[in-house]
Design a protein around this motif. Structure first.
Motif, mmCIF file in Angstrom:
data_model
loop_
_atom_site.group_PDB
_atom_site.id
_atom_site.type_symbol
_atom_site.label_atom_id
_atom_site.label_comp_id
_atom_site.label_asym_id
_atom_site.label_seq_id
_atom_site.Cartn_x
_atom_site.Cartn_y
_atom_site.Cartn_z
ATOM 1 N N UNK A 1 1.965 -6.158 2.488
ATOM 2 C CA UNK A 1 1.298 -7.391 2.053
ATOM 3 C C UNK A 1 -0.210 -7.315 2.281
ATOM 4 N N UNK A 2 -0.619 -6.707 3.391
ATOM 5 C CA UNK A 2 -2.043 -6.546 3.672
ATOM 6 C C UNK A 2 -2.691 -5.642 2.629
ATOM 7 N N UNK A 3 -1.980 -4.561 2.253
ATOM 8 C CA UNK A 3 -2.510 -3.644 1.233
ATOM 9 C C UNK A 3 -2.600 -4.345 -0.118
ATOM 10 N N UNK A 4 -1.618 -5.175 -0.436
ATOM 11 C CA UNK A 4 -1.637 -5.927 -1.692
ATOM 12 C C UNK A 4 -2.793 -6.935 -1.693
ATOM 13 N N UNK A 5 -3.032 -7.567 -0.543
ATOM 14 C CA UNK A 5 -4.156 -8.506 -0.440
ATOM 15 C C UNK A 5 -5.491 -7.795 -0.651
ATOM 16 N N UNK A 6 -5.605 -6.585 -0.120
ATOM 17 C CA UNK A 6 -6.836 -5.807 -0.304
ATOM 18 C C UNK A 6 -7.052 -5.490 -1.770
ATOM 19 N N UNK B 1 -6.787 -4.561 -11.169
ATOM 20 C CA UNK B 1 -5.879 -5.643 -11.542
ATOM 21 C C UNK B 1 -4.709 -5.105 -12.351
ATOM 22 N N UNK B 2 -4.992 -4.173 -13.268
ATOM 23 C CA UNK B 2 -3.923 -3.574 -14.071
ATOM 24 C C UNK B 2 -2.906 -2.875 -13.185
ATOM 25 N N UNK B 3 -3.431 -2.190 -12.189
ATOM 26 C CA UNK B 3 -2.537 -1.502 -11.245
ATOM 27 C C UNK B 3 -1.691 -2.519 -10.474
ATOM 28 N N UNK B 4 -2.328 -3.567 -9.994
ATOM 29 C CA UNK B 4 -1.651 -4.545 -9.166
ATOM 30 C C UNK B 4 -0.594 -5.322 -9.932
ATOM 31 N N UNK C 1 -8.874 4.302 -2.045
ATOM 32 C CA UNK C 1 -8.246 4.212 -0.719
ATOM 33 C C UNK C 1 -7.255 3.055 -0.658
ATOM 34 N N UNK C 2 -7.638 1.934 -1.265
ATOM 35 C CA UNK C 2 -6.759 0.769 -1.246
ATOM 36 C C UNK C 2 -5.481 1.031 -2.025
ATOM 37 N N UNK D 1 2.408 2.388 1.664
ATOM 38 C CA UNK D 1 3.133 1.319 2.330
ATOM 39 C C UNK D 1 4.368 0.888 1.528
ATOM 40 N N UNK D 2 4.211 0.871 0.198
ATOM 41 C CA UNK D 2 5.335 0.485 -0.650
ATOM 42 C C UNK D 2 6.471 1.499 -0.532
ATOM 43 N N UNK D 3 6.141 2.784 -0.562
ATOM 44 C CA UNK D 3 7.153 3.836 -0.485
ATOM 45 C C UNK D 3 7.872 3.819 0.864
ATOM 46 N N UNK D 4 7.119 3.694 1.958
ATOM 47 C CA UNK D 4 7.713 3.702 3.285
ATOM 48 C C UNK D 4 8.563 2.453 3.514
ATOM 49 N N UNK D 5 8.089 1.327 2.998
ATOM 50 C CA UNK D 5 8.851 0.089 3.166
ATOM 51 C C UNK D 5 10.176 0.154 2.419
ATOM 52 N N UNK D 6 10.162 0.669 1.188
ATOM 53 C CA UNK D 6 11.399 0.801 0.422
ATOM 54 C C UNK D 6 12.378 1.734 1.124
#
Length: 395
Positions: free
Chosen positions: A99-104, A124-127, A151-152, A159-164
């Motif tokens: 969530x922190x990475x998504x906020x960044x 934005x397209x990526x997000x 970097x972001x 983070x997404x890969x590790x969380x999944x």
């Protein structure tokens, strides 16, 4: 056995059994296979006393076996519960990082939107992409991202890969835990069913039949005491022979031709040593303090115990961590002959290794026998010599 240990007079152990008065009735209800002649068949179709006694004995043995299985599954379930809790905690932490990475990324996208006159930025397209990896794979987009943006994005993808991955592990662990919990319920139901069946059989006995069972149990205790006295004599002879051999060795004189025969066996167990003796004394002191507490299947103290729960707790008091079940405890140490058992050794019973006690010397042990009884001291031959499976020195 160590010469500095104060020995007890052989043959007096059974008279010193400390059992609450209520246990007398319980002992009659759990008497095992009779050593007496079989009774005449009942003409009314009702099972004979010996048949009931045999069936009750079998049910209690089966209940004890199911109890050890229950103990094993319970221990496994507890470990899995800890693993699941740790995984869920990890998932929560990683989700926060995601969530922190998504906020960044959102902050960068907003800045690009304002600076770019309202157009959709690469960030934005990526997000907003259904699958961010699809955008990530477009190298031309990544090439246009600035260093901070890159970097972001990298952090977000990581983070997404590790969380999944952790979520998948947690899901699998939860499924395994659910299976173990179901197994635990089944094992518990099995124990309860065996005990219920045994109580139902005993409830049908008359007062006269229960009195006969009490007499049978008394005869068994007397025979067990006799065998315990024989073992105590054999062990005393072995100890004396070892002391004489040590004295001859110190004096330099040759060994006598008949001295080793008094020991009764050519197989010699490894010496326990003073370190083991000190630990064994602590374990035995703990076990003695539990005498009179009730047997409860699956219990590990402090108010009640089952057989392996008592031995585990006793040796824990001595600083030694034994496994939970008889099946594992029997492999936790060095096997020694019964004739060379020393105080603190674990005595295991039956071919399926479903019962255990802690040896106190002179053919006696402290154990939690079975439901309806109390922790007590009695002969290791309480259920016949053939019942003994093995003796293990655990430390």
């Amino acid at each position: 056995m160590a010469s500095h240990r104060k020995s007890r007079t052989p043959g007096t152990g059974v008279t010193g059994i400390r059992t609450p008065a209520l246990a007398t009735a319980a002992l009659t209800s759990v008497a095992l296979l009779s050593q007496t002649a079989a009774a005449a068949p009942s003409d009314d179709g009702k099972p004979s006393l010996e048949e009931v006694e045999r069936k009750v004995g079998d049910l209690y043995r089966q209940a004890e076996s199911a109890t050890e299985e229950y103990n094993g599954v319970k221990e496994k379930t507890a470990k899995q519960r800890k693993q699941v809790d740790a995984l869920l905690d990890d998932v929560a932490k990683r989700t926060q990082k995601l969530n922190d990475a998504r906020d960044e990324l959102g902050s960068l996208a907003a800045t690009q939107y304002r600076n770019g006159g309202g157009g959709l930025s690469d960030t934005a397209a990526f997000l907003l992409a259904d699958t961010p990896q699809d955008v990530f794979d477009q190298r031309q987009v990544m090439d246009r991202l600035a260093g901070r943006q890159k970097d972001a994005v990298d952090d977000y993808v990581t983070q997404q890969s590790e969380t999944m991955k952790k979520r998948q592990e947690a899901t699998q662990s939860l499924e395994t835990l659910t299976e173990s919990q179901n197994d635990l319920k089944t094992a518990k139901a099995t124990v309860q069913k065996k005990l219920s069946d045994a109580r139902a059989l005993m409830s049908k006995l008359t007062a006269e039949e229960k009195a006969r069972l009490a007499a049978i149990e008394k005869n068994k205790q007397e025979e067990a005491a006799r065998k315990a006295a024989e073992l105590a004599e054999q062990q005393a002879a072995r100890e004396k022979a070892q002391e004489e051999a040590a004295a001859r060795q110190e004096s330099g004189s040759p060994a006598g031709s008949g001295s080793s025969g008094a020991a009764g066996s050519t197989t010699t167990a490894p010496s326990a040593g003073s370190g083991y003796t000190a630990k064994a004394e602590k374990a035995l002191a703990f076990a003695r303090a539990q005498i009179g507490k009730p047997y409860v299947w699956g219990a590990t103290g402090p108010g009640s115990y089952d057989c392996s729960g008592l031995t585990q707790a006793a040796w824990k008091a001595a600083g030694v961590s034994l496994p939970r079940t008889t099946y594992d405890q029997v492999n936790w140490g060095t096997t020694v002959p019964v004739s060379q058992a020393q105080p603190g050794d674990l005595v295991f019973f039956y071919d399926d290794v479903t019962h255990v006690g802690i040896y106190v010397g002179n053919g006696m042990m402290i154990h939690a026998p079975k439901p309806g009884t109390y922790v007590r001291e009695e002969s290791v031959f309480y259920d016949g010599e053939s019942a003994i499976h093995s003796v293990v020195r655990p430390a």
